[in-house]
Design an enzyme around this catalytic site. Structure first.
Site, PDB file in Angstrom:
ATOM      1  N   GLY A 134      15.548  18.535  -4.502  1.00 50.25           N
ATOM      2  CA  GLY A 134      16.452  17.328  -5.074  1.00 50.25           C
ATOM      3  C   GLY A 134      17.860  17.665  -5.255  1.00 50.25           C
TER       4      GLY A 134
ATOM      5  N   CYS B 190       3.842  -7.534   6.697  1.00 49.38           N
ATOM      6  CA  CYS B 190       4.188  -6.309   6.549  1.00 49.38           C
ATOM      7  C   CYS B 190       5.486  -5.720   7.201  1.00 49.38           C
ATOM      8  CB  CYS B 190       2.978  -5.384   7.458  1.00 49.38           C
ATOM      9  SG  CYS B 190       1.487  -5.603   6.865  1.00 49.38           S
TER      10      CYS B 190
ATOM     11  N   CYS C 276       1.023  -3.108  10.810  1.00 53.58           N
ATOM     12  CA  CYS C 276       0.429  -4.196  10.710  1.00 53.58           C
ATOM     13  C   CYS C 276      -0.114  -4.377  12.103  1.00 53.58           C
ATOM     14  CB  CYS C 276       1.497  -5.206  10.490  1.00 53.58           C
ATOM     15  SG  CYS C 276       1.290  -7.169  10.401  1.00 53.58           S
TER      16      CYS C 276
ATOM     17  N   CYS D 236      -1.807  -9.645   9.021  1.00 56.24           N
ATOM     18  CA  CYS D 236      -2.831  -8.873   9.234  1.00 56.24           C
ATOM     19  C   CYS D 236      -3.722  -9.097   7.972  1.00 56.24           C
ATOM     20  CB  CYS D 236      -2.473  -7.291   9.386  1.00 56.24           C
ATOM     21  SG  CYS D 236      -1.638  -6.602   8.072  1.00 56.24           S
TER      22      CYS D 236
ATOM     23  N   CYS E  42      -0.406 -10.080   3.691  1.00 54.75           N
ATOM     24  CA  CYS E  42       0.348 -10.144   4.779  1.00 54.75           C
ATOM     25  C   CYS E  42      -0.289 -11.379   5.563  1.00 54.75           C
ATOM     26  CB  CYS E  42       0.259  -8.739   5.936  1.00 54.75           C
ATOM     27  SG  CYS E  42       0.731  -9.110   7.397  1.00 54.75           S
TER      28      CYS E  42
END
Lengths: 227, 283, 256
Positions: free
Chosen positions: B29, B263, B269, B241, B238
């Site tokens: 970080g 997607c 997808c 899909c 979606c």
């Protein structure tokens, strides 16, 4: 309660050729609880100056001033502030306040500073303002807009809000009408009755005779003015 | 191939970048400054990510680039081609086949595995920047863990919108220490940052910062007790899909207000469609 | 009684020029001290040395911390000093824009210190912010407005709320009423007086306005050329100044 021993005061004017002005010298006297002492003397004799010295407003060059056991000549500012909050009241000739603060709060402030709850402090302030004949419609206004007499009465109400064991009164009855003068004198008598030690300046001779037990002629402490 | 060193950058530069990456991995970080090079593409096109990718690629790697989840946008295609030409590495669009994935604004839907490296392109690495413009001050805030300001941003969000409206680049705290900008990924992806098996590297070219999350790092999205973090997405399946668990893009399909949700991860997808899943808008 | 703040021999030089020299005093809980002097007298340098914004060349600033008692804030670590700056200390700048985040709402400005010390409940933070807006006489309906839409006096009051929300014990003020209209000054002074009294705050106020110190300060220090030339009870220093410079300063003020 109030005790002065060999108190002297000079002003040194550094910006006017370092002129040294001796105001008073070797002042010694004491005021007992329940006693009221008048400072007398000609104009310019140093009555108000002496009062300011006792209040710690003017710095004392020599001597000792004991109020309730505290020598204010040798005290830290915080001790003097505490003394002024708890022990030593002062009614000056002029009212000095933050603009826009309502009269009721101005009078209640000495009690608020002692930690008295707002309601209780305002009740006491209301009672005093009523007693001193300040109309209630003015209480929410700042006293800065009041007439001289009204300001003086607000000043007195403020000075008597807390039951100080020691009080300094500079011309408390000046510019008051007969009715209000009577109220102020009875406030002083009440304060004496509860044991306050009071030092006052009164031009009003009848008032002086009525409330004061003794007179001290400040003229005799004033260099060059002594008879 | 002979005109360029492997993966475009010279070896000294790659060593410098690797040192920054290692430091970043050692202090999860923490933003490590590095001497970002001029790249043959403008800032804002992924110069930070490209330099990190160049530094970690080996000849055996298989490389994938996604931009907003898609493998076929200009940015993705050009970066993929760049490394094809300068490193000669194999490329793929299949998440499962890739070993190094450079990404802009998304984390693939398919879970990544140990040994994978995910490289993020970062525009503004400093999460505190919008409220505190002084770099000297934000550095001090990081070093002294003074992160009250980060919550001021979230507070402002709630006071203005009634909820935390930050929907991407949602700030996180890493291992209870550094507050980090996860790059402009949707907050839907935030939960994937934590405890990930793959190495995650973040490169900001213009700002000259690299930071990193080693595998299985604790990453917590900042929030308030009474406004907890929520990983949100459009509330639809979606259209192509039928997936209900993936992040969706909204497409406007005509000028009558017609729209469909698909997607954003094209590989995910397509793989689902190939396996026979079908959404309501599929042809 | 332990002083809340004990300043010992603070000296700050700018090259050959003296910022302030060998300043010492003790400040006790509940005391308000004024520092007056003309521009360049070193009063702001002194204030910044005490508040940790400048590092003095010599001296100690010992603060009576809640947990560990008296500590020299000059030699304590920076995180500790900054923590003090967010908790027990407050600093009110002359210009509100130096002490506020102008791009953040009034509520966010007040809430920042709460969040900085770990408050994580939005509703509580907002309630406290609204309470404080009320205490500094800003209408609660302005909680989501940015300070740039506020008047100068409101900005200054917002700055005060932002500083006092974590219940500090010592407030440093640098010309808190400077740049405000006279009528707005009075309102601010009254507000500060009430807060100092009700919260039992100690404060150090740097100003060149003698009327401000007369109304707010218990004690006064007069500075000239980086040195303290006189100190004492505020009304005593103003009404019976002893030093030539103090006399000049007091006599230079226009009487109204």
């Amino acid at each position: 309660m109030i005790e002065l021993k060999d108190v002297s005061k000079t002003f040194t004017l550094h910006n006017q050729g370092s002129a040294v002005i001796e105001v008073i010298s070797d002042v010694s006297f004491a005021v007992a609880p329940g006693e009221c002492v008048a400072l007398t003397g000609a104009s310019g004799a140093g009555k108000s100056t002496l009062m300011r010295i006792i209040y710690g407003n003017y710095l004392t060059q020599a001597g000792e001033i004991r109020i309730g056991g505290l020598d204010i000549v040798r005290s830290e500012p915080r001790d003097i502030i505490k003394l002024r909050r708890d022990v030593l009241g002062y009614v000056s000739q002029f009212l000095r306040v933050v603009p826009r603060v309502p009269t009721l709060d101005v009078v209640a402030e000495p009690l608020r500073a002692l930690g008295v709850p707002t309601d209780e402090a305002q009740d006491r302030a209301s009672a005093l303002l009523t007693q001193l004949n300040i109309p209630e419609r003015l209480w929410s206004l700042s006293p800065t807009t009041f007439s001289g007499g009204e300001q003086q009465r607000v000043n007195i109400a403020r000075g008597f809000a807390h039951a100080y064991p020691a009080m300094l009164l500079d011309e408390p009855t000046a510019s008051l009408d007969a009715a209000n003068r009577e109220v102020v004198l009875s406030l002083i008598e009440d304060a004496k009755a509860r044991g306050a030690a009071i030092i006052g300046i009164f031009h009003d001779e009848a008032a002086r005779t009525r409330v004061c037990d003794r007179e001290i002629d400040v003229g005799r402490f004033t260099p060059g003015m002594a008879a | 191939m002979t005109e360029y060193n492997f993966a475009y950058l010279d070896e000294q530069t790659k060593r410098m970048i690797r040192r920054a990456i290692l430091k970043g991995l050692a202090i999860p970080g923490y933003q490590v400054p590095f001497a970002s090079r001029e790249m043959p593409m403008p800032y804002g096109w992924g110069t930070g990510g490209v330099q990190v990718s160049a530094a970690v690629l080996t000849p055996k790697d298989t490389f994938k680039v996604i931009d907003q989840g898609a493998d076929d946008t200009t940015n993705a295609v050009s970066i993929r081609t760049f490394f094809q030409r300068t490193a000669g590495v194999a490329t793929t669009t299949a998440t499962s086949d890739a070993t190094v994935i450079q990404t802009r604004h998304r984390i693939p839907e398919e879970p990544l595995h140990e040994g994978h490296i995910l490289v993020y392109q970062v525009p503004i690495p400093e999460p505190l920047r919008f409220l505190e413009p002084r770099e000297s001050e934000t550095r001090k805030m990081h070093s002294l863990e003074e992160y009250g300001l980060m919550h001021v941003k979230l507070y402002e969000d709630i006071s203005r919108h009634g909820h935390i409206a930050t929907s991407y680049a949602y700030p996180v705290k890493v291992e209870g220490r550094y507050v980090m900008d996860p790059s402009p990924i949707p907050k839907f992806d935030n939960p994937k940052l934590g405890d990930m098996a793959a190495i995650q590297l973040f490169g900001a070219g213009r700002e000259q910062r690299i930071y990193a999350l080693p595998p299985y790092t604790q990453v917590v999205s900042l929030d308030f007790e009474d406004h907890p973090f929520e990983a949100s997405k459009a509330d639809h399946p979606c259209g192509m899909c039928g997936a209900t668990d993936s992040y969706l893009d909204e497409l406007i399909i005509d000028d009558l207000g017609g729209r469909m949700f698909v997607c954003s991860d094209t590989d995910y997808c397509e793989a689902r469609q190939a396996a026979g899943h079908k959404g309501k808008d599929a042809a | 009684m332990t002083p809340l703040l004990s300043v010992q021999g603070i000296t700050k030089r700018y090259g050959a020029h003296i910022g302030c020299a060998d300043v010492s005093f003790d400040l006790y809980p509940g005391e308000v001290m004024g520092i007056v002097g003309e521009s360049g007298s070193g009063k702001s340098t002194l204030l910044n040395c005490m508040a940790g914004h400048l590092t003095p060349d010599a001296g100690h600033v010992v603060f009576d911390t809640r947990t560990d008692g008296p500590r020299d804030t000059i030699t304590m670590s920076e995180p500790e000093r900054r923590m003090l700056g967010r908790t027990d200390w407050a600093f009110v700048h002359q210009h509100a824009r130096d002490g506020l985040r102008m791009g953040v709402s009034a509520g966010g400005n007040v809430g920042e210190r709460l969040m900085a010390v770990g408050d994580r409940h939005y509703g509580d933070i907002r309630d406290k912010a609204m309470d404080w807006l009320g205490r500094v006489e800003i209408d609660a309906s302005r909680v989501d407005d940015r300070p740039r839409t506020f008047s100068g006096g409101m900005q200054q009051r917002l700055q005060i709320a932002r500083n006092l929300v974590t219940g500090p014990r010592l407030v440093f003020m640098d010309e808190p009423t400077g740049g405000l209209d006279v009528s707005v000054q009075a309102r601010l002074l009254d507000l500060l007086r009430g807060l100092v009294r009700d919260m039992g705050l100690s404060a150090i106020i740097v100003t060149h306005d003698l009327a401000v110190v007369r109304l707010l300060a218990d004690r006064l220090m007069v500075m000239k050329s980086g040195r303290v030339v006189e100190s004492g009870l505020t009304d005593q220093v103003l009404d019976d100044p002893q030093h030539a410079y103090s006399q000049l300063l007091v006599s230079s003020v226009l009487q109204v």
